[in-house]
Motif scaffolding. Structure first.
Motif, PDB file in Angstrom:
ATOM      1  N   UNK A   1       0.719  -0.878  -0.152  1.00  0.00           N
ATOM      2  CA  UNK A   1       0.022   0.176   0.114  1.00  0.00           C
ATOM      3  C   UNK A   1       0.697   1.144   0.392  1.00  0.00           C
ATOM      4  N   UNK A   2       0.220   1.857  -0.928  1.00  0.00           N
ATOM      5  CA  UNK A   2       1.580   3.459  -1.248  1.00  0.00           C
ATOM      6  C   UNK A   2       0.983   4.851   0.152  1.00  0.00           C
ATOM      7  N   UNK A   3       2.391   4.789   1.077  1.00  0.00           N
ATOM      8  CA  UNK A   3       1.789   5.906   2.146  1.00  0.00           C
ATOM      9  C   UNK A   3       2.105   7.126   1.018  1.00  0.00           C
ATOM     10  N   UNK A   4       3.325   7.507   0.993  1.00  0.00           N
ATOM     11  CA  UNK A   4       3.009   8.922  -0.178  1.00  0.00           C
ATOM     12  C   UNK A   4       4.769   7.799  -0.895  1.00  0.00           C
ATOM     13  N   UNK A   5       4.698   9.366  -1.602  1.00  0.00           N
ATOM     14  CA  UNK A   5       5.959   8.957  -2.223  1.00  0.00           C
ATOM     15  C   UNK A   5       7.160   7.955  -2.275  1.00  0.00           C
ATOM     16  N   UNK A   6       7.984   7.528  -0.532  1.00  0.00           N
ATOM     17  CA  UNK A   6       8.465   7.095  -0.623  1.00  0.00           C
ATOM     18  C   UNK A   6       8.690   6.222   0.737  1.00  0.00           C
ATOM     19  N   UNK A   7       7.486   6.172   0.688  1.00  0.00           N
ATOM     20  CA  UNK A   7       6.611   4.883   2.007  1.00  0.00           C
ATOM     21  C   UNK A   7       5.466   4.179   1.632  1.00  0.00           C
ATOM     22  N   UNK A   8       5.945   2.701   1.840  1.00  0.00           N
ATOM     23  CA  UNK A   8       4.757   1.660   1.280  1.00  0.00           C
ATOM     24  C   UNK A   8       5.105   0.830   2.641  1.00  0.00           C
ATOM     25  N   UNK A   9       3.692  -0.225   2.991  1.00  0.00           N
ATOM     26  CA  UNK A   9       3.538  -0.908   3.959  1.00  0.00           C
ATOM     27  C   UNK A   9       3.383  -1.718   2.732  1.00  0.00           C
ATOM     28  N   UNK A  10       3.963  -2.973   3.076  1.00  0.00           N
ATOM     29  CA  UNK A  10       4.060  -4.310   2.918  1.00  0.00           C
ATOM     30  C   UNK A  10       3.560  -5.720   3.385  1.00  0.00           C
ATOM     31  N   UNK A  11       2.961  -6.804   3.210  1.00  0.00           N
ATOM     32  CA  UNK A  11       2.260  -7.289   3.738  1.00  0.00           C
ATOM     33  C   UNK A  11       3.457  -8.093   4.051  1.00  0.00           C
ATOM     34  N   UNK A  12       3.149  -8.871   5.341  1.00  0.00           N
ATOM     35  CA  UNK A  12       4.500 -10.218   5.777  1.00  0.00           C
ATOM     36  C   UNK A  12       4.658 -11.501   4.710  1.00  0.00           C
ATOM     37  N   UNK A  13       3.090 -11.595   4.002  1.00  0.00           N
ATOM     38  CA  UNK A  13       3.244 -13.038   3.043  1.00  0.00           C
ATOM     39  C   UNK A  13       3.881 -12.655   2.196  1.00  0.00           C
ATOM     40  N   UNK A  14       4.697 -11.307   1.492  1.00  0.00           N
ATOM     41  CA  UNK A  14       4.933 -10.897   0.729  1.00  0.00           C
ATOM     42  C   UNK A  14       6.755 -11.013   1.075  1.00  0.00           C
ATOM     43  N   UNK A  15       7.366 -10.547   2.061  1.00  0.00           N
ATOM     44  CA  UNK A  15       8.693 -10.855   2.608  1.00  0.00           C
ATOM     45  C   UNK A  15       8.594 -12.099   1.973  1.00  0.00           C
ATOM     46  N   UNK A  16       7.568 -13.172   3.064  1.00  0.00           N
ATOM     47  CA  UNK A  16       7.691 -15.046   3.188  1.00  0.00           C
ATOM     48  C   UNK A  16       7.952 -15.261   1.825  1.00  0.00           C
ATOM     49  N   UNK A  17       7.497 -14.869   0.697  1.00  0.00           N
ATOM     50  CA  UNK A  17       7.462 -15.109  -0.439  1.00  0.00           C
ATOM     51  C   UNK A  17       8.355 -14.778  -0.940  1.00  0.00           C
ATOM     52  N   UNK A  18       9.620 -14.233  -0.646  1.00  0.00           N
ATOM     53  CA  UNK A  18      10.038 -13.696  -1.679  1.00  0.00           C
ATOM     54  C   UNK A  18      11.536 -14.205  -1.247  1.00  0.00           C
ATOM     55  N   UNK A  19      11.644 -14.262   0.145  1.00  0.00           N
ATOM     56  CA  UNK A  19      12.506 -14.726   1.076  1.00  0.00           C
ATOM     57  C   UNK A  19      11.924 -16.389   0.979  1.00  0.00           C
ATOM     58  N   UNK A  20      11.737 -16.670   0.334  1.00  0.00           N
ATOM     59  CA  UNK A  20      11.561 -18.663   0.343  1.00  0.00           C
ATOM     60  C   UNK A  20      11.417 -18.730  -1.119  1.00  0.00           C
ATOM     61  N   UNK A  21      11.760 -17.554  -2.047  1.00  0.00           N
ATOM     62  CA  UNK A  21      12.130 -18.355  -3.634  1.00  0.00           C
ATOM     63  C   UNK A  21      12.527 -17.000  -4.022  1.00  0.00           C
ATOM     64  N   UNK A  22      13.744 -17.012  -4.023  1.00  0.00           N
ATOM     65  CA  UNK A  22      14.380 -15.164  -4.475  1.00  0.00           C
ATOM     66  C   UNK A  22      14.343 -15.426  -6.354  1.00  0.00           C
TER      67      UNK A  22
END
Length: 96
Positions: A1-22
């Motif tokens: 979710x875009x907070x402003x031009x330089x800040x975003x909020x991301x779901x933990x599931x996205x972080x887990x997906x990237x770490x599990x399968x780069x």
């Protein structure tokens, strides 16, 4: 979710997906060197898939990554070096 031009909020599931399968993460966009005056000046992103981590991070087609943590991306070797240096770093995200 875009907070402003330089800040975003991301779901933990996205972080887990990237770490599990780069490797799957890397398929989310085409990354090519951006060359200016015969020298690499970063890496351009194209063909960003709408549901990819790149898109969720707010990156768009044609964006150029020029540095990471003040380390310039001036060649493929430099990008690999940057990756190895930032890989063990702690990055803080706002996870909901």
């Amino acid at each position: 979710k875009k907070i402003d031009d330089s800040n975003y909020e991301i779901d933990r599931s996205l972080v887990e997906q990237v770490l599990a399968n780069p490797m799957q993460f890397s398929k989310g966009a085409r990354v090519v060197p951006s060359v200016k005056n015969g020298k690499t000046a970063g890496f351009k992103l194209y063909a960003i898939r709408p549901n990819s981590a790149f898109a969720k991070l707010g990156l768009s087609n044609g964006d150029t990554l020029t540095s990471v943590n003040n380390m310039e991306l001036t060649s493929a070797d430099k990008a690999l070096e940057v990756y190895t240096k930032v890989k063990p770093m702690t990055i803080t995200y706002s996870i909901r």
